[in-house]
Write an enzyme that holds these catalytic residues in place. Structure first.
Site, PDB file in Angstrom:
ATOM      1  N   GLY A  64       2.096  50.334 -24.766  1.00  0.00           N
ATOM      2  CA  GLY A  64       1.620  49.061 -24.252  1.00  0.00           C
ATOM      3  C   GLY A  64       2.764  48.069 -24.172  1.00  0.00           C
ATOM      4  N   CYS A 110       6.250  47.863 -32.540  1.00  0.00           N
ATOM      5  CA  CYS A 110       6.230  46.927 -31.419  1.00  0.00           C
ATOM      6  C   CYS A 110       7.584  47.008 -30.728  1.00  0.00           C
ATOM      7  CB  CYS A 110       5.977  45.510 -31.941  1.00  0.00           C
ATOM      8  SG  CYS A 110       5.969  44.265 -30.638  1.00  0.00           S
ATOM      9  N   LEU A 111       7.567  47.102 -29.409  1.00  0.00           N
ATOM     10  CA  LEU A 111       8.823  47.234 -28.658  1.00  0.00           C
ATOM     11  C   LEU A 111       9.705  45.996 -28.819  1.00  0.00           C
ATOM     12  CD1 LEU A 111       7.532  48.982 -25.403  1.00  0.00           C
ATOM     13  CD2 LEU A 111       8.621  50.022 -27.407  1.00  0.00           C
ATOM     14  N   HIS A 152      -3.473  44.770 -30.042  1.00  0.00           N
ATOM     15  CA  HIS A 152      -2.060  44.467 -30.290  1.00  0.00           C
ATOM     16  C   HIS A 152      -1.477  43.670 -29.120  1.00  0.00           C
ATOM     17  CE1 HIS A 152       2.131  45.700 -31.702  1.00  0.00           C
ATOM     18  NE2 HIS A 152       2.355  45.229 -30.486  1.00  0.00           N
ATOM     19  N   GLU A 153      -1.736  44.143 -27.898  1.00  0.00           N
ATOM     20  CA  GLU A 153      -1.170  43.465 -26.722  1.00  0.00           C
ATOM     21  C   GLU A 153      -1.808  42.097 -26.519  1.00  0.00           C
ATOM     22  OE1 GLU A 153       1.476  44.667 -25.733  1.00  0.00           O
ATOM     23  OE2 GLU A 153       1.224  46.634 -26.658  1.00  0.00           O
ATOM     24  N   HIS A 156      -0.137  39.466 -28.444  1.00  0.00           N
ATOM     25  CA  HIS A 156       1.104  38.947 -27.840  1.00  0.00           C
ATOM     26  C   HIS A 156       0.829  37.744 -26.939  1.00  0.00           C
ATOM     27  CE1 HIS A 156       4.337  41.574 -29.065  1.00  0.00           C
ATOM     28  NE2 HIS A 156       3.629  42.661 -28.806  1.00  0.00           N
TER      29      HIS A 156
HETATM   30 ZN    ZN Z   1       4.056  44.485 -29.532  1.00  0.00          ZN
END
Ligand code: ZN
Length: 185
Positions: A64, A110-111, A152-153, A156
């Site tokens: 994601g 998380c990226l 999660h997204e 953000h």
């Molecule tokens: Zn993330």
């Protein structure tokens, strides 16, 4: 106003977005802490950015990616729980509801937080309503991984990161990695 909340250091609203310049930003970039703004209209630019986000998600690789993670405080994210091209999804102005199925604690990465893992407790089932790239509203319900990705997204888009959800043990385990990110800013 679509561009009202844009971080000028990430993107100058007077200029077209250079897709080649879009890249995943890391904590503690300010854009990750902004409340993202709703997308007023699904323009060609939004579609191009979504396609680029899908590309960046696969490259990473990740399951994601939210627009703030590429420096754009817009309420949009992409997800793909399997990595198969046919499973790419785009969610514009998403809303979550109907949390059910109890809660589960799972490790999340998380990226935008490389090297950091946090155990996060979330509802295991959730319903999402959003706009797709055709500008149409849709609704979907999911459980387990996809439900976790959506949550999660979605976080953000409100400027919330997994490091906000750390237990004292996670805080200790991730202390060095967080400090290194903060010093790399
Ligand atoms: Zn993330």
């Amino acid at each position: 106003m679509l561009f009202a909340a844009l971080d000028r250091r990430a993107y100058d609203p007077g200029m077209a977005i250079d897709l080649e310049q879009l890249a995943i930003v890391h904590y503690p970039h300010d854009v990750l802490r902004q409340m993202a703004a709703p997308i007023a209209e699904v323009t060609d630019e939004i579609k191009s950015v979504a396609a680029k986000m899908i590309e960046l998600m696969h490259q990473a690789p990740g399951v994601g990616l939210a627009a703030p993670q590429v420096g754009l405080p817009w309420r949009m994210f992409v997800a793909n729980p399997t990595g198969e091209a046919g499973d790419d999804r785009v969610y514009i102005n998403p809303q979550l509801s109907g949390a059910a199925g109890g809660s589960a604690a799972r490790d999340e990465g998380c990226l935008s937080l490389p090297g950091i893992t946090v155990e996060v407790t979330r509802p295991t089932e959730i319903t999402i309503r959003a706009i797709n790239l055709e500008g149409e509203a849709f609704e979907d319900s999911g459980d387990d991984l996809i439900a976790r990705i959506w949550q999660h997204e979605y976080d953000h888009l409100d400027g919330v990161l997994i490091i906000d959800k750390m237990s004292p043990m996670d805080r200790m385990a991730n202390r060095r990695a967080i400090k290194e990110l903060e010093e790399a800013k």
